[in-house]
Scaffold this active site. Structure first.
Site, PDB file in Angstrom:
ATOM      1  N   ASP A   8       0.875  -1.166   0.000  1.00 43.90           N
ATOM      2  CA  ASP A   8       0.000   0.000   0.000  1.00 43.90           C
ATOM      3  C   ASP A   8       0.924   1.232   0.000  1.00 43.90           C
ATOM      4  O   ASP A   8       2.128   1.111   0.261  1.00 43.90           O
ATOM      5  CB  ASP A   8      -0.858  -0.032   1.275  1.00 43.90           C
ATOM      6  N   ASP A  10      -0.128   5.218   0.867  1.00 46.82           N
ATOM      7  CA  ASP A  10      -0.326   6.250   1.893  1.00 46.82           C
ATOM      8  C   ASP A  10      -0.430   5.624   3.278  1.00 46.82           C
ATOM      9  O   ASP A  10      -1.265   4.759   3.517  1.00 46.82           O
ATOM     10  CB  ASP A  10      -1.578   7.067   1.574  1.00 46.82           C
ATOM     11  N   GLU A  17      -0.670  11.504   4.634  1.00 47.97           N
ATOM     12  CA  GLU A  17      -2.049  11.987   4.665  1.00 47.97           C
ATOM     13  C   GLU A  17      -2.215  13.378   5.270  1.00 47.97           C
ATOM     14  O   GLU A  17      -2.748  14.278   4.626  1.00 47.97           O
ATOM     15  CB  GLU A  17      -2.969  10.987   5.383  1.00 47.97           C
ATOM     16  N   GLY A  52      -9.659  10.041  -3.401  1.00 53.99           N
ATOM     17  CA  GLY A  52      -9.847  11.477  -3.215  1.00 53.99           C
ATOM     18  C   GLY A  52     -11.147  12.002  -3.807  1.00 53.99           C
ATOM     19  O   GLY A  52     -11.853  12.794  -3.163  1.00 53.99           O
ATOM     20  N   LYS A  53     -11.474  11.585  -5.024  1.00 51.43           N
ATOM     21  CA  LYS A  53     -12.718  12.078  -5.645  1.00 51.43           C
ATOM     22  C   LYS A  53     -13.926  11.593  -4.857  1.00 51.43           C
ATOM     23  O   LYS A  53     -14.870  12.340  -4.608  1.00 51.43           O
ATOM     24  CB  LYS A  53     -12.815  11.577  -7.105  1.00 51.43           C
ATOM     25  N   HIS A  78     -10.067  17.680  -8.272  1.00 55.89           N
ATOM     26  CA  HIS A  78      -9.169  16.623  -7.815  1.00 55.89           C
ATOM     27  C   HIS A  78      -7.878  16.610  -8.629  1.00 55.89           C
ATOM     28  O   HIS A  78      -6.795  16.335  -8.097  1.00 55.89           O
ATOM     29  CB  HIS A  78      -9.873  15.256  -7.881  1.00 55.89           C
ATOM     30  N   LYS A  81      -5.770  19.102  -7.131  1.00 57.14           N
ATOM     31  CA  LYS A  81      -5.246  18.565  -5.860  1.00 57.14           C
ATOM     32  C   LYS A  81      -4.047  17.652  -6.129  1.00 57.14           C
ATOM     33  O   LYS A  81      -3.048  17.683  -5.404  1.00 57.14           O
ATOM     34  CB  LYS A  81      -6.370  17.823  -5.108  1.00 57.14           C
ATOM     35  N   THR A 118      -2.839   0.429  -4.404  1.00 57.76           N
ATOM     36  CA  THR A 118      -3.273   1.627  -3.676  1.00 57.76           C
ATOM     37  C   THR A 118      -4.529   2.228  -4.272  1.00 57.76           C
ATOM     38  O   THR A 118      -4.838   2.001  -5.439  1.00 57.76           O
ATOM     39  CB  THR A 118      -2.141   2.685  -3.688  1.00 57.76           C
ATOM     40  N   THR A 119      -5.208   3.022  -3.451  1.00 53.13           N
ATOM     41  CA  THR A 119      -6.372   3.753  -3.977  1.00 53.13           C
ATOM     42  C   THR A 119      -5.973   5.138  -4.457  1.00 53.13           C
ATOM     43  O   THR A 119      -6.777   5.840  -5.048  1.00 53.13           O
ATOM     44  CB  THR A 119      -7.451   3.919  -2.891  1.00 53.13           C
ATOM     45  N   ASP A 176      -1.531  -0.238   6.161  1.00 51.18           N
ATOM     46  CA  ASP A 176      -1.550   0.521   7.421  1.00 51.18           C
ATOM     47  C   ASP A 176      -2.956   0.707   7.960  1.00 51.18           C
ATOM     48  O   ASP A 176      -3.113   1.228   9.066  1.00 51.18           O
ATOM     49  CB  ASP A 176      -0.938   1.919   7.236  1.00 51.18           C
TER      50      ASP A 176
HETATM   51  C1  XBP Z   1      -5.156   6.343   0.595  1.00 54.06           C
HETATM   52  C2  XBP Z   1      -6.305   7.011  -0.007  1.00 54.06           C
HETATM   53  C3  XBP Z   1      -6.108   8.016  -1.066  1.00 54.06           C
HETATM   54  C4  XBP Z   1      -5.414   9.277  -0.610  1.00 54.06           C
HETATM   55  C5  XBP Z   1      -5.694  10.394  -1.582  1.00 54.06           C
HETATM   56  O1  XBP Z   1      -4.590   5.463  -0.327  1.00 54.06           O
HETATM   57  O2  XBP Z   1      -7.426   6.717   0.338  1.00 54.06           O
HETATM   58  O3  XBP Z   1      -7.373   8.346  -1.532  1.00 54.06           O
HETATM   59  O4  XBP Z   1      -5.909   9.688   0.651  1.00 54.06           O
HETATM   60  O5  XBP Z   1      -5.277  10.086  -2.866  1.00 54.06           O
HETATM   61  P1  XBP Z   1      -3.728   4.120   0.077  1.00 54.06           P
HETATM   62  P2  XBP Z   1      -6.138  10.523  -4.151  1.00 54.06           P
HETATM   63  O6  XBP Z   1      -4.526   2.981  -0.519  1.00 54.06           O
HETATM   64  O7  XBP Z   1      -2.411   4.303  -0.612  1.00 54.06           O
HETATM   65  O8  XBP Z   1      -3.602   4.037   1.561  1.00 54.06           O
HETATM   66  O9  XBP Z   1      -6.661  11.913  -3.884  1.00 54.06           O
HETATM   67  O10 XBP Z   1      -5.149  10.489  -5.287  1.00 54.06           O
HETATM   68  O11 XBP Z   1      -7.256   9.518  -4.295  1.00 54.06           O
HETATM   69 MG    MG Z   2      -2.882   3.237   3.408  1.00 51.61          MG
END
Ligand code: XBP
Ligand code: MG
Length: 243
Positions: A8, A10, A17, A52-53, A78, A81, A118-119, A176
């Protein structure tokens, strides 16, 4: 046999974050003249919505005083962003979490495959890995809208496994958050959780291990369930958790 490590981004690779994504969302809102800001606490709650969106849409749907935005307007907002976030990554005002670079290099040297699930948006992952000097280490990057359903759905992990050409028993996922753990478990993967700033209070039932971090040679991590000191090496991952 272990073939791949899937990370993953973030919260797992770096604490991005609060000071990264959150500030970039708020700067984009300000630039667009939107009358709201996400404070540290509110952002922690909004993180339950992955993407994010999707997060912006959820917030607007639950905010009576806020203007309504179309899907197109959310996409444009977005996109800005993402520009602001990648600019923040380029300042280098962040660090990889302990043990990440060490384990990635170790895995690479031993011929293990490396992937991201990842998202977050693809541009963000590439900017982060590039700045960390790790972009070339990764075989597959599964990010953002590449699958229709984001975590906690298993889709991104299933996509990554398919791209790697391996089955779920041949990989270990690093996450995480509870949403991330659920996604990886729903894809039947073993998961090591390293809780981050926003996820310390979450529940990690079904995790293979819950660790403070991956550990550096001179500063081992702590197993948050047993209290033992650990350094996550590939040999440790191959052997299983019985040392
Ligand atoms: C965490 C998320 C992401 C970020 C923002 O991703 O939920 O949406 O907060 O990124 P991870 P975007 O799976 O890596 O923990 O604005 O590009 O969506
Ligand atoms: Mg994460």
């Amino acid at each position: 046999m272990l073939q791949a490590l899937i990370f993953d981004v973030d919260g797992t690779l770096a604490e991005t974050e609060r000071d990264g994504h959150r500030n970039a969302f708020n700067a984009a809102f300000r630039e667009a003249g939107l009358p709201f800001e996400w404070d540290e606490k509110m952002y922690g709650e909004l993180l339950k919505v992955t993407g994010g969106k999707e997060r912006i849409r959820f917030f607007l749907e639950h905010c009576d005083m806020c203007p309504k935005l179309s899907d197109h307007e959310i996409r444009v907002l977005h996109q800005r962003k993402t520009e602001l976030y990648t600019a923040w990554l380029e300042t280098g005002d962040w660090v990889l979490r302990p043990g990440i670079a060490r384990l990635i290099r170790e895995a690479r040297a031993e011929g293990l495959k490396l992937a991201v699930a990842t998202t977050t948006t693809q541009d963000n992952v590439e900017a982060l890995l590039k700045h960390a000097g790790l972009l070339d280490a990764f075989d597959i990057i599964g990010a953002g809208d590449i699958v229709p359903k984001k975590k906690p759905a298993p889709d991104i992990y299933l996509w990554v496994l398919e791209q790697l050409g391996i089955n779920q028993k041949e990989a270990i996922a690093f996450e995480d958050s509870e949403n991330g753990l659920k996604a990886a478990r729903a894809a039947a993967l073993r998961v090591i959780v390293t809780p981050s700033f926003y996820t310390r209070e979450e529940h990690f039932d079904g995790a293979w291990a819950v660790l403070s971090d991956l550990g550096e040679l001179d500063k081992p991590a702590r197993d948050l369930l047993t209290g033992q000191h650990v350094i996550v090496h590939t040999s440790w991952l191959r052997r299983g958790l019985t040392q």
